[in-house]
Design an enzyme around this catalytic site. Sequence first.
Site, PDB file in Angstrom:
ATOM      1  CE1 TYR A  56      -9.828  20.871 -36.913  1.00  0.00           C
ATOM      2  CE2 TYR A  56     -10.189  23.060 -36.034  1.00  0.00           C
ATOM      3  CZ  TYR A  56      -9.530  21.849 -35.996  1.00  0.00           C
ATOM      4  OH  TYR A  56      -8.584  21.628 -35.028  1.00  0.00           O
ATOM      5  CG  HIS A 132      -4.025  20.405 -37.878  1.00  0.00           C
ATOM      6  ND1 HIS A 132      -5.187  20.679 -38.560  1.00  0.00           N
ATOM      7  CD2 HIS A 132      -4.429  19.968 -36.659  1.00  0.00           C
ATOM      8  CE1 HIS A 132      -6.226  20.421 -37.794  1.00  0.00           C
ATOM      9  NE2 HIS A 132      -5.795  19.984 -36.636  1.00  0.00           N
ATOM     10  CB  SER A 210      -9.540  17.347 -26.206  1.00  0.00           C
ATOM     11  OG  SER A 210      -9.895  17.195 -27.551  1.00  0.00           O
ATOM     12  N   PRO A 211      -9.762  20.026 -23.566  1.00  0.00           N
ATOM     13  CG  PRO A 211     -10.385  22.196 -22.969  1.00  0.00           C
ATOM     14  CD  PRO A 211     -10.186  21.304 -24.167  1.00  0.00           C
ATOM     15  N   GLY A 215     -15.567  16.694 -23.683  1.00  0.00           N
ATOM     16  CA  GLY A 215     -16.833  16.976 -23.014  1.00  0.00           C
ATOM     17  C   GLY A 215     -17.162  16.049 -21.870  1.00  0.00           C
ATOM     18  CG  PHE A 216     -16.055  11.756 -19.715  1.00  0.00           C
ATOM     19  CD1 PHE A 216     -17.079  10.834 -19.853  1.00  0.00           C
ATOM     20  CD2 PHE A 216     -15.304  11.735 -18.543  1.00  0.00           C
ATOM     21  CE1 PHE A 216     -17.356   9.917 -18.864  1.00  0.00           C
ATOM     22  CE2 PHE A 216     -15.559  10.814 -17.542  1.00  0.00           C
ATOM     23  CZ  PHE A 216     -16.597   9.904 -17.707  1.00  0.00           C
TER      24      PHE A 216
END
Length: 336
Positions: A56, A132, A210-211, A215-216
């Site tokens: 990252y 990963h 990405s829960p 962010g959507f």
Amino acid sequence: MQTRILGKDLKVSAVGLGCMGFSHAYGAPTEEKEAVRLLRKAFDLGYTFFDTAEVYGTADDPHINEVLVEKALEPVKNQAVIATKFGLRFDFESGRVPLPLIPDSRPETIRSSVEGSLRRLGTDHIDLYFQHRIDPHVEPEAVAQVMADLIREGKITHWGISEADESYLRRAHAVCPVTAVQNRYSMMARHHEPLFPTLEELGIGLVAFSPMANGFLTGKYGKGTYFDPKTDYRAGMPQFSDGAAHQNADLLALLHRMAKEKCATPAQISLAWMLCKKPWIVPIPGTRQEDRMEENAGAAKIVLTLAEVEDLDRALDRMPMSAVFGGTQNVPASSK
């Protein structure tokens, strides 16, 4: 914040913090002083589980995220659980966004990676070490044996696998027990739910990345939202396209209705839905805003009954919605 147990004995906050966005994929990297401040604030808010990775970062500083996490959490490192990852690198030379992924889980690569992460994190052991991405050229038993060796040597205490399927997971777990699987999971990405019975059977936790569908599901992004295509992966994610606004109207309306009933926000409902589904699911939403950190932490206090969770599942099953970003495809490693 409430806590949960991953695997047999790894105690973490019910909601963790995904740290990637401070350095990678969500716009220009956060200035170091501000990133450190926000990470420390997260700990003060009750977060004890922080997720990073050796990759990252940026082309100029590909490992910067681990360095930021170390600087921020150094005073409280004995009270925090830090997860980091091995077995992947980004193809910065491709010029493409999102950056192509190159998996590499050869034992010698893992050995080099763990030493680098230990040094950057300023610690003598890693709490949770994730593969990963699966490397198709390395058998799961070989990876698991290295993990068993690292545990015996005291360099890691627990390990996990990201984007694992059942076959790979079972083979790896038979050699060295797996503590957690880290998979993409949200109301818009439920394709890993068939793995849940296996996780329950083997006593393995799920760390959901990405829960909120990048962010959507916060409901804060609408038609015409601009993301810089040079630095922000969301610029190419289908759920943020102008056409998706109409396709996902029913989904957002559902979230808003439930949020009103529970005196919560859509983001909190999207997290509470998975928290109340299974006691071994721990979401790791990422944010660079202090108020969002507080909001996400608050999701752990929201109680949805089993009937409410099942009602939401049934609604999602029949609800039209846009495609959602599913990750970047792997490319062959030329160095192998």
